[in-house]
Scaffold this motif. Structure first.
Motif, PDB file in Angstrom:
ATOM      1  N   LEU A   1       0.842  -1.195   0.000  1.00 49.96           N
ATOM      2  CA  LEU A   1       0.000   0.000   0.000  1.00 49.96           C
ATOM      3  C   LEU A   1       0.884   1.255   0.000  1.00 49.96           C
ATOM      4  O   LEU A   1       2.076   1.189   0.316  1.00 49.96           O
ATOM      5  CB  LEU A   1      -0.918  -0.013   1.216  1.00 49.96           C
ATOM      6  N   PRO A   2       0.317   2.409  -0.344  1.00 47.40           N
ATOM      7  CA  PRO A   2       1.123   3.643  -0.379  1.00 47.40           C
ATOM      8  C   PRO A   2       1.812   3.966   0.943  1.00 47.40           C
ATOM      9  O   PRO A   2       2.865   4.608   0.946  1.00 47.40           O
ATOM     10  CB  PRO A   2       0.099   4.719  -0.762  1.00 47.40           C
ATOM     11  N   ASP A   3       1.236   3.530   2.081  1.00 42.27           N
ATOM     12  CA  ASP A   3       1.856   3.826   3.373  1.00 42.27           C
ATOM     13  C   ASP A   3       2.906   2.796   3.785  1.00 42.27           C
ATOM     14  O   ASP A   3       3.442   2.842   4.891  1.00 42.27           O
ATOM     15  CB  ASP A   3       0.785   3.956   4.460  1.00 42.27           C
ATOM     16  N   GLY A   4       3.189   1.832   2.905  1.00 33.25           N
ATOM     17  CA  GLY A   4       4.240   0.857   3.173  1.00 33.25           C
ATOM     18  C   GLY A   4       3.757  -0.456   3.728  1.00 33.25           C
ATOM     19  O   GLY A   4       4.519  -1.426   3.792  1.00 33.25           O
ATOM     20  N   ARG A   5       2.498  -0.536   4.147  1.00 29.16           N
ATOM     21  CA  ARG A   5       1.987  -1.804   4.667  1.00 29.16           C
ATOM     22  C   ARG A   5       1.762  -2.781   3.526  1.00 29.16           C
ATOM     23  O   ARG A   5       1.567  -2.392   2.375  1.00 29.16           O
ATOM     24  CB  ARG A   5       0.684  -1.581   5.430  1.00 29.16           C
TER      25      ARG A   5
END
Length: 407
Positions: A140-144
């Motif tokens: 995901l864009p937040d790194g998750r």
């Protein structure tokens, strides 16, 4: 630094990987009532998203994407190396142009109204088969990270390497969106191939002009050859074509696009496991002899969606065996220099009824029609090449650095 923990997994009937022409087209077909649940994995804004592209195709009457069509043309023109032009009107077909951003905007607006379709902004890292279907690992864009599970996965991402082939050329090009100081274009006529440009030692080159208004057009320089050019070489060729051949006078360049399309007789596997399928260019939807893709993607998407609604899983070939065999012969004949490319294509437009020729280029002609078209080509060089092909081995070729076809 430790990464954030992964988010819980998600399950749907179908996962589509990639939000380009092929992925969006299939999602659009599956947005209809009665379709399975769908998750479309579309790359977030950033370096993984390709720049805006132009897609062209011919169609009759009204179509599903008319709201996104930037322009269309009832007449097509080809210029030979001798300067003579042939202009055809392939009625009821029209040549249409879509800009990728307009297409994406239209399809996403329709997906928003389909409750069984979800669009996920994420980067697809891996696709694998599982005991009960398939799994897509995403970031995901937040790194998750996120694991998506589905009964079927349709992957439209470009291949890292092309399959082995007997012949591989590249259709490579650079285009300018220009605005001229005075009216220079006929908005009713598209120039598909203009061979009044210097021809390379190997392959062929042509100009391509899509008028958007009397003073605006997409002007491209294209080659069919083994290797792309540098950006500087494309710019020099475009400047020569615009000033010397088209004689546009004063003009400004508003934007540019550049791309490479594989032209290969490789065999593209459409299935990579019990539940994982390739679609679009990755699944062989690019016509080897022309580079056109968008129309084939629509045919393929309609067929896949109909099969899924009927409880089947099927990704049909984008083109029949006869069409692919004829393309293999043409590519080999061009690559060996046995036929003169500009004369070959100009001759087709001069000698074949335009509506039949466009159906032929779409792989939609009968064997008798194809025989008649074949007799209007250089018969002996083509026959020699057809006899030679079965004895040639397939070998690896480097994949061009490109995403989906802009044609």
């Amino acid at each position: 630094m430790s990464r954030r923990p992964p988010v819980p997994g998600a399950t749907s009937d179908v996962v589509i990987v990639g939000g380009g022409a092929a992925g969006l087209s299939l999602a659009h077909r599956l947005a209809a009532p009665g379709s399975p649940t769908v998750t479309l994995v579309d790359a977030p804004d950033g370096p993984l998203r390709p720049p805006e592209r132009t897609w062209c195709y011919w169609d009759r009457g009204t179509g599903d994407f008319d709201e996104a069509v930037s322009a269309s043309w009832p007449r097509l023109r080809v210029h030979g190396t001798d300067g003579r032009a042939v202009t055809v009107r392939p009625s009821p077909l029209r040549y249409r142009m879509l800009r990728s951003t307009d297409f994406e905007r239209l399809v996403h607006s329709r997906l928003d109204t389909a409750p069984h379709v979800r669009v996920l902004r994420a980067t697809a890292d891996a696709v694998r088969n599982t005991a009960d279907g398939a799994e897509v690992r995403c970031t995901l864009p937040d790194g998750r990270t996120l694991s998506l599970r589905a009964r079927q996965v349709f992957d439209s991402r470009p291949r890292h390497a092309l399959p082995a082939a007997r012949t591989q050329l590249m259709q490579h090009f650079r285009g300018w969106f220009v605005r001229t100081a005075t009216d220079r274009f006929d908005p009713g006529t598209a120039d598909l191939m203009d061979f009044r440009v210097p021809q390379p030692r190997h392959g062929l080159a042509f100009g391509y002009v899509l008028p958007l208004a009397p003073d605006r057009a997409l002007v491209e320089y294209t080659e069919f050859s083994r290797h792309p050019l540098t950006t500087g070489a494309y710019e020099a060729a475009l400047a020569h074509y615009s000033h010397t051949v088209l004689k546009l006078g004063a003009f400004g360049v508003e934007s540019a696009e550049q791309g490479v399309i594989p032209m290969t007789d490789a065999r593209f596997a459409r299935r990579t496991g019990p539940a994982v399928f390739r679609i679009g260019t990755a699944g062989g939807a690019t016509r080897p002899a022309t580079g056109y893709t968008f129309a084939a993607v629509q045919r393929q998407s309609r067929a896949v969606a109909a099969a899924l609604r009927a409880g089947r899983t099927d990704v049909p070939p984008a083109y029949g065996r006869r069409a692919l065999a004829m393309d293999a012969v043409l590519l080999r004949a061009l690559d060996t220099g046995r036929i003169d490319g500009p004369d070959f294509f100009t001759g087709l437009f001069r000698r074949v009824p335009p509506h039949r020729l466009l159906r032929f280029l779409d792989g939609d002609t009968s064997p008798w029609e194809e025989c008649g078209i074949g007799l209007r080509t250089p018969v002996w060089p083509m026959l020699r090449t057809a006899v030679e092909l079965p004895f040639l081995s397939r070998r690896p070729h480097p994949a061009p650095r490109t995403g989906e076809s802009p044609r």
